[in-house]
Write a protein that holds these residues in place. Sequence first.
Motif, mmCIF file in Angstrom:
data_model
loop_
_atom_site.group_PDB
_atom_site.id
_atom_site.type_symbol
_atom_site.label_atom_id
_atom_site.label_comp_id
_atom_site.label_asym_id
_atom_site.label_seq_id
_atom_site.Cartn_x
_atom_site.Cartn_y
_atom_site.Cartn_z
ATOM 1 N N ILE A 19 0.825 -1.028 -0.065
ATOM 2 C CA ILE A 19 -0.013 -0.101 0.075
ATOM 3 C C ILE A 19 0.703 1.150 -0.108
ATOM 4 O O ILE A 19 1.605 1.382 0.854
ATOM 5 C CB ILE A 19 -0.889 0.121 1.358
ATOM 6 N N ASP A 20 0.694 1.958 -0.927
ATOM 7 C CA ASP A 20 1.160 3.388 -1.235
ATOM 8 C C ASP A 20 0.603 4.408 -0.004
ATOM 9 O O ASP A 20 -0.358 4.521 0.069
ATOM 10 C CB ASP A 20 1.185 3.869 -2.474
ATOM 11 N N LYS A 83 3.195 0.948 7.964
ATOM 12 C CA LYS A 83 2.267 -0.319 8.230
ATOM 13 C C LYS A 83 0.904 0.307 8.133
ATOM 14 O O LYS A 83 -0.066 0.272 9.102
ATOM 15 C CB LYS A 83 2.370 -0.610 9.480
ATOM 16 N N PRO A 84 0.513 0.547 6.933
ATOM 17 C CA PRO A 84 -0.928 1.140 6.601
ATOM 18 C C PRO A 84 -2.052 -0.036 6.792
ATOM 19 O O PRO A 84 -3.152 0.354 7.359
ATOM 20 C CB PRO A 84 -0.822 1.536 5.207
ATOM 21 N N LYS A 156 1.297 -13.429 3.350
ATOM 22 C CA LYS A 156 2.591 -14.382 4.152
ATOM 23 C C LYS A 156 2.393 -13.892 5.531
ATOM 24 O O LYS A 156 1.772 -13.403 6.188
ATOM 25 C CB LYS A 156 3.635 -13.775 3.576
ATOM 26 N N HIS A 157 2.852 -15.253 6.247
ATOM 27 C CA HIS A 157 2.871 -15.147 7.680
ATOM 28 C C HIS A 157 3.504 -13.933 8.288
ATOM 29 O O HIS A 157 2.969 -13.466 9.082
ATOM 30 C CB HIS A 157 3.831 -16.570 7.995
ATOM 31 N N ARG A 158 4.456 -13.492 7.547
ATOM 32 C CA ARG A 158 5.469 -12.227 8.068
ATOM 33 C C ARG A 158 4.458 -11.074 7.980
ATOM 34 O O ARG A 158 4.436 -10.367 9.127
ATOM 35 C CB ARG A 158 6.388 -11.788 6.872
ATOM 36 N N GLU A 159 3.493 -10.951 6.727
ATOM 37 C CA GLU A 159 2.746 -9.926 6.730
ATOM 38 C C GLU A 159 1.311 -9.887 7.812
ATOM 39 O O GLU A 159 0.854 -8.945 8.370
ATOM 40 C CB GLU A 159 2.116 -9.986 5.250
#
Length: 190
Positions: A19-20, A83-84, A156-159
Amino acid sequence: MLFAVIAYDEPVRKKSIKIDETLFDRIAKGEKEAFCRLYEQTKEAVYAYALSILCHQADAEDVMQETYLRIRSAAHLYQPQGKPLVWIFTITRNLCLMRLRNRKRNIHAELDDVQKGKICEELKSSENRMILDMAFQILSEEECQIILLHAVVGLKHREIAENLQLSLSTVLSRYNRGIKKMRKLLEGRL
């Protein structure tokens, strides 16, 4: 998709959500294109997250709509921190909790709607309906959220860890524990 993840450990092949952060400033200035772009990038994640909390399609759709209305009206308050999606998930979670409090619904009673097939398009196959029903019955809320965000949205798990503000090890352990619970139940039913 859910069945493939649980039964075969098949990886989800969806792209990451990038996300920008300048979109929020543009949304605050009234740019419809920026709002549409944010919506298209995040709608699946917001819906899956709301569904994982509420366990009810109509309520999840309502909360999703309310989330985007809040984003539109509060975009000027967004502070870029890299971190939007966390900000968006916070809005979504608060709206879900408010809905649960206001209506004093019992989440388990909502499973009747899932069993009757009132679920999103991605989850309409009979295998996925069975898996979703099992998930709501045997998994903790957090395990259900993590599995839906991974299997349906493709995060992903990290996300997931970043967006739910959990450690990666917590996300991985709850994901694996949830998958094991579902496999065990699925093997017992086959």
